[in-house]
Design an enzyme around this catalytic site. Structure first.
Site, PDB file in Angstrom:
ATOM      1  N   ASP A 183       3.546   0.530  -2.732  1.00 55.14           N
ATOM      2  CA  ASP A 183       2.108   0.243  -2.638  1.00 55.14           C
ATOM      3  C   ASP A 183       1.862  -1.221  -2.988  1.00 55.14           C
ATOM      4  O   ASP A 183       2.261  -1.689  -4.050  1.00 55.14           O
ATOM      5  CB  ASP A 183       1.321   1.166  -3.576  1.00 55.14           C
ATOM      6  CG  ASP A 183      -0.158   1.215  -3.221  1.00 55.14           C
ATOM      7  OD1 ASP A 183      -0.760   0.132  -3.043  1.00 55.14           O
ATOM      8  OD2 ASP A 183      -0.710   2.323  -3.125  1.00 55.14           O
ATOM      9  N   SER A 225      -5.457   1.586   0.028  1.00 59.10           N
ATOM     10  CA  SER A 225      -4.336   2.509   0.231  1.00 59.10           C
ATOM     11  C   SER A 225      -4.782   3.792   0.929  1.00 59.10           C
ATOM     12  O   SER A 225      -3.955   4.475   1.538  1.00 59.10           O
ATOM     13  CB  SER A 225      -3.696   2.866  -1.108  1.00 59.10           C
ATOM     14  OG  SER A 225      -3.212   1.702  -1.718  1.00 59.10           O
ATOM     15  N   ASP A 233      -3.905  10.281  -6.322  1.00 63.06           N
ATOM     16  CA  ASP A 233      -4.167   8.912  -5.890  1.00 63.06           C
ATOM     17  C   ASP A 233      -3.966   8.836  -4.368  1.00 63.06           C
ATOM     18  O   ASP A 233      -3.345   9.707  -3.752  1.00 63.06           O
ATOM     19  CB  ASP A 233      -3.231   7.952  -6.629  1.00 63.06           C
ATOM     20  CG  ASP A 233      -3.752   6.520  -6.659  1.00 63.06           C
ATOM     21  OD1 ASP A 233      -4.962   6.309  -6.447  1.00 63.06           O
ATOM     22  OD2 ASP A 233      -2.944   5.596  -6.892  1.00 63.06           O
ATOM     23  N   THR A 270      -2.231   7.351  -1.937  1.00 63.56           N
ATOM     24  CA  THR A 270      -1.014   7.456  -1.127  1.00 63.56           C
ATOM     25  C   THR A 270      -0.453   8.883  -1.092  1.00 63.56           C
ATOM     26  O   THR A 270      -0.220   9.426  -0.003  1.00 63.56           O
ATOM     27  CB  THR A 270       0.038   6.439  -1.602  1.00 63.56           C
ATOM     28  OG1 THR A 270      -0.588   5.156  -1.682  1.00 63.56           O
ATOM     29  CG2 THR A 270       1.237   6.387  -0.686  1.00 63.56           C
ATOM     30  N   ARG A 282     -11.708   8.791  -1.840  1.00 65.02           N
ATOM     31  CA  ARG A 282     -10.459   8.877  -2.607  1.00 65.02           C
ATOM     32  C   ARG A 282     -10.671   9.254  -4.074  1.00 65.02           C
ATOM     33  O   ARG A 282      -9.749   9.684  -4.752  1.00 65.02           O
ATOM     34  CB  ARG A 282      -9.705   7.551  -2.520  1.00 65.02           C
ATOM     35  CG  ARG A 282     -10.493   6.372  -3.056  1.00 65.02           C
ATOM     36  CD  ARG A 282      -9.751   5.050  -2.882  1.00 65.02           C
ATOM     37  NE  ARG A 282      -8.576   4.989  -3.742  1.00 65.02           N
ATOM     38  CZ  ARG A 282      -7.626   4.064  -3.651  1.00 65.02           C
ATOM     39  NH1 ARG A 282      -7.718   3.121  -2.721  1.00 65.02           N
ATOM     40  NH2 ARG A 282      -6.595   4.059  -4.462  1.00 65.02           N
ATOM     41  N   GLU A 325       6.659   7.239  -3.273  1.00 61.30           N
ATOM     42  CA  GLU A 325       5.825   6.042  -3.458  1.00 61.30           C
ATOM     43  C   GLU A 325       6.101   5.316  -4.771  1.00 61.30           C
ATOM     44  O   GLU A 325       6.093   5.933  -5.842  1.00 61.30           O
ATOM     45  CB  GLU A 325       4.327   6.423  -3.454  1.00 61.30           C
ATOM     46  CG  GLU A 325       3.458   5.164  -3.569  1.00 61.30           C
ATOM     47  CD  GLU A 325       2.029   5.398  -4.023  1.00 61.30           C
ATOM     48  OE1 GLU A 325       1.731   6.456  -4.597  1.00 61.30           O
ATOM     49  OE2 GLU A 325       1.221   4.473  -3.814  1.00 61.30           O
ATOM     50  N   ASP A 355       1.397  -2.153  -6.819  1.00 57.30           N
ATOM     51  CA  ASP A 355      -0.006  -2.477  -6.567  1.00 57.30           C
ATOM     52  C   ASP A 355      -0.807  -2.577  -7.864  1.00 57.30           C
ATOM     53  O   ASP A 355      -1.545  -3.538  -8.079  1.00 57.30           O
ATOM     54  CB  ASP A 355      -0.600  -1.386  -5.664  1.00 57.30           C
ATOM     55  CG  ASP A 355      -2.104  -1.438  -5.574  1.00 57.30           C
ATOM     56  OD1 ASP A 355      -2.620  -2.206  -4.744  1.00 57.30           O
ATOM     57  OD2 ASP A 355      -2.780  -0.712  -6.341  1.00 57.30           O
ATOM     58  N   LYS A 356      -0.654  -1.610  -8.725  1.00 60.34           N
ATOM     59  CA  LYS A 356      -1.529  -1.557  -9.906  1.00 60.34           C
ATOM     60  C   LYS A 356      -1.265  -2.733 -10.847  1.00 60.34           C
ATOM     61  O   LYS A 356      -2.184  -3.295 -11.442  1.00 60.34           O
ATOM     62  CB  LYS A 356      -1.372  -0.215 -10.614  1.00 60.34           C
ATOM     63  CG  LYS A 356      -1.866   0.941  -9.717  1.00 60.34           C
ATOM     64  CD  LYS A 356      -1.762   2.292 -10.380  1.00 60.34           C
ATOM     65  CE  LYS A 356      -1.905   3.427  -9.368  1.00 60.34           C
ATOM     66  NZ  LYS A 356      -3.088   3.351  -8.483  1.00 60.34           N
ATOM     67  N   HIS A 377      -2.706  -5.900  -9.265  1.00 59.85           N
ATOM     68  CA  HIS A 377      -4.145  -5.972  -9.567  1.00 59.85           C
ATOM     69  C   HIS A 377      -4.375  -6.574 -10.952  1.00 59.85           C
ATOM     70  O   HIS A 377      -5.356  -7.275 -11.190  1.00 59.85           O
ATOM     71  CB  HIS A 377      -4.764  -4.567  -9.562  1.00 59.85           C
ATOM     72  CG  HIS A 377      -5.091  -4.026  -8.202  1.00 59.85           C
ATOM     73  ND1 HIS A 377      -6.021  -4.612  -7.369  1.00 59.85           N
ATOM     74  CD2 HIS A 377      -4.649  -2.922  -7.551  1.00 59.85           C
ATOM     75  CE1 HIS A 377      -6.110  -3.899  -6.241  1.00 59.85           C
ATOM     76  NE2 HIS A 377      -5.286  -2.874  -6.324  1.00 59.85           N
ATOM     77  N   ASP A 387       1.885  -0.361   2.132  1.00 63.11           N
ATOM     78  CA  ASP A 387       0.629   0.047   2.767  1.00 63.11           C
ATOM     79  C   ASP A 387      -0.298  -1.137   3.016  1.00 63.11           C
ATOM     80  O   ASP A 387      -1.142  -1.097   3.892  1.00 63.11           O
ATOM     81  CB  ASP A 387      -0.064   1.159   1.986  1.00 63.11           C
ATOM     82  CG  ASP A 387      -0.241   0.838   0.514  1.00 63.11           C
ATOM     83  OD1 ASP A 387       0.226  -0.229   0.060  1.00 63.11           O
ATOM     84  OD2 ASP A 387      -0.860   1.662  -0.178  1.00 63.11           O
ATOM     85  N   HIS A 388      -0.116  -2.207   2.238  1.00 61.60           N
ATOM     86  CA  HIS A 388      -0.919  -3.416   2.433  1.00 61.60           C
ATOM     87  C   HIS A 388      -0.306  -4.542   1.610  1.00 61.60           C
ATOM     88  O   HIS A 388       0.495  -4.281   0.713  1.00 61.60           O
ATOM     89  CB  HIS A 388      -2.381  -3.190   2.024  1.00 61.60           C
ATOM     90  CG  HIS A 388      -2.531  -2.662   0.621  1.00 61.60           C
ATOM     91  ND1 HIS A 388      -2.319  -3.431  -0.495  1.00 61.60           N
ATOM     92  CD2 HIS A 388      -2.838  -1.420   0.173  1.00 61.60           C
ATOM     93  CE1 HIS A 388      -2.507  -2.693  -1.573  1.00 61.60           C
ATOM     94  NE2 HIS A 388      -2.807  -1.462  -1.208  1.00 61.60           N
ATOM     95  N   HIS A 438      -6.263  -6.831  -2.863  1.00 61.06           N
ATOM     96  CA  HIS A 438      -5.342  -6.680  -1.733  1.00 61.06           C
ATOM     97  C   HIS A 438      -5.553  -7.841  -0.776  1.00 61.06           C
ATOM     98  O   HIS A 438      -6.588  -8.491  -0.806  1.00 61.06           O
ATOM     99  CB  HIS A 438      -5.636  -5.383  -0.957  1.00 61.06           C
ATOM    100  CG  HIS A 438      -5.538  -4.152  -1.783  1.00 61.06           C
ATOM    101  ND1 HIS A 438      -5.951  -2.922  -1.327  1.00 61.06           N
ATOM    102  CD2 HIS A 438      -5.078  -3.938  -3.036  1.00 61.06           C
ATOM    103  CE1 HIS A 438      -5.737  -2.010  -2.258  1.00 61.06           C
ATOM    104  NE2 HIS A 438      -5.213  -2.601  -3.319  1.00 61.06           N
TER     105      HIS A 438
HETATM  106 MG    MG Z   1      -0.705   4.217  -3.670  1.00 58.28          MG
HETATM  107 ZN    ZN Z   2      -4.601  -1.532  -4.926  1.00 64.19          ZN
END
Ligand code: MG
Ligand code: ZN
Length: 452
Positions: free
Chosen positions: A58, A109, A160, A162, A173, A324, A329-330, A333, A371-372, A415
């Site tokens: 992610d 995501s 979450d 994903t 979500r 995943e 990602d987290k 961030h 995913d991004h 993102h």
């Molecule tokens: Mg995810």
């Molecule tokens: Zn994110």
């Protein structure tokens, strides 16, 4: 049809070349002098896959991969994910909910997951529903319907985005548990809907779910046959063995369904280190997170592969498994470079476990993608970024400066809308070559498994 013996030989050749290249620290330094024509030719396999292992990092854009490679292996080293023989890029944009003809260049995501899981573009926040709210079938649901075994593994809460996109359909979500349904009235059980993400995951009935999010599954179901009971009770009634620690995971047998809930929320991060800050940090190394508890992602991945393999050994049908690495990602961030790199390194161990399985089972399609894109950038040491930076000493013994500047310092970093890497090995792997879109991955996976 390629005879199995030839496929095995092909797989061995490709992996040996990759391993030699990694050992020499150069993608070009192999016996063929850098001419990869034969290697690529051998890696191209059409036909069907018995199994699919899809690994989603992610927020794992090219920058995140490069930062992790530099730190863990050195600039000339190679991660396991770098050894996949066929690599392309895919676009990740989402669309506007009110007017789906309007492009949203930066996906989340949920929309991106809906893209690869169902083949449909949708709006940010959507969990496998189209912009007009219609549920669309997912690759996991189609695989299950076709008689394959299925699994869904994440370091985030299982609700979450994903892990959710594979086994649930909600308008937002955030609707992870029965008490979280404010933004999803049409799905609320109280209104006759299919329920929250957690409830729908149990109802979809994948053979295994491993991750965090115990607190959501401990919420009370509001209506229907399980009203007054928790989602965990509902899962047990549906035949799930529920485990909450590594001992329980290790003890799990291939017989029945398995729900692993290893943290109340997201699972803990692997590494810690200095947070990026305005003006930068002293050069430093990352350290393992002393308070890490629960199974590592690679442990969950290996167990999931082992269980699904055992469940399908005597069957004509194989399995679909999603794994995943959620907190790349987290931590991105949070402008936390060691957190982000530690998650990427652990994700890469899950990739290695998957490739080890595929080497022994060459009828397995392995896909590694993101995913991004995300925030972190590798910038010159002398650059004076207005954002937050940190300097890490890598495996090369060299300083690497990481920059987080997609939002005001102190705010959650964002993102980005870049295309991201997609790499594959096994039957249909050639379908990821060139530049494709995220929604094409759904068609690659379903074509490989011959499901629809
Ligand atoms: Mg995810
Ligand atoms: Zn994110």
């Amino acid at each position: 049809m390629i005879p199995a013996a030839k496929i095995r030989r092909t797989a061995a050749v490709v992996l040996t070349t990759g391993a030699v290249a990694a050992a020499l620290g150069s993608g070009l330094a192999d016996a063929s002098g850098g001419d990869r024509t034969q290697e690529v030719r051998q890696a191209v396999q059409g036909g069907k896959a018995r199994n699919v292992i899809l690994l989603i990092g992610d927020g794992m854009g090219d920058s995140e991969i490069t930062a992790a490679r530099n730190y863990v292996k050195g600039a000339a080293g190679r991660l396991a994910m770098d050894t996949l023989p066929l690599t392309g890029a895919y676009t990740t944009y989402s669309v506007n909910k009110a007017d789906p003809r309007q492009i949203d260049y930066v996906t989340d995501s949920a929309a991106s997951g809906t893209g690869w899981a169902t083949g449909h573009k949708t709006y940010n926040g959507a969990i496998s529903v189209t912009p007009d709210g219609k549920p669309v079938p997912t690759v996991l649901e189609l695989a299950k319907r076709a008689g394959l075994r299925t699994g869904d593994v994440s370091t985030a809460e299982l609700g979450d985005a994903t892990p959710a996109v594979l086994a649930a359909h909600v308008a937002d979500r955030g609707c992870q548990g029965p008490a979280d349904m404010a933004k999803c009235p049409a799905q609320d059980k109280v209104n006759g809907g299919p329920g929250s993400i957690a409830e729908q995951q149990v109802q979809t009935g994948a053979d295994l779910y491993l991750g965090g999010g115990k607190a959501r599954f401990a919420q009370t179901v509001k209506a229907g046959p399980f009203a007054g009971k928790t989602v965990i009770d509902q899962a047990k009634a549906a035949g799930y063995t529920v485990v909450t620690d590594e001992g329980g995971l290790n003890a799990a047998k291939p017989g029945g369904k398995l729900l692993g809930l290893f943290a109340d929320g997201n699972m803990p991060q692997e590494w810690t280190g200095p947070a990026a800050k305005v003006g930068g940090t002293d050069p430093s190394r990352c350290t393992p997170n002393g308070s890490f508890g629960g199974p590592h992602l690679s442990t969950m991945a290996s167990k999931a592969i082992g269980l699904l393999d055992a469940q399908t050994k005597h069957s004509r049908k194989g399995f679909f498994l999603q794994i995943e690495g959620a907190s790349i990602d987290k931590r991105d961030h949070a402008a936390d470079p060691c957190g982000q790199i530690g998650e990427t390194a652990e994700f890469d161990k899950a990739v290695r476990a998957s490739l080890d399985y595929a080497r022994r089972h060459p009828d397995t399609l392995v896909v590694v993608t993101a995913d991004h894109g995300h925030t972190s950038q590798i910038i010159p040491l002398e650059a004076q970024s207005p954002g937050q930076t940190a300097t890490l000493i890598t495996a090369d013994g060299a300083p690497m400066k990481l920059n987080y500047a997609t939002n005001t310092p102190g705010q959650s970093q964002e993102h980005t809308g870049t295309q991201v890497r997609i790499a594959a090995k096994g039957p249909q792997a050639a379908s990821v070559l060139g530049v494709t879109d995220q929604t094409d991955l759904f068609r690659t996976l379903t074509r490989a498994l011959a499901i629809r």
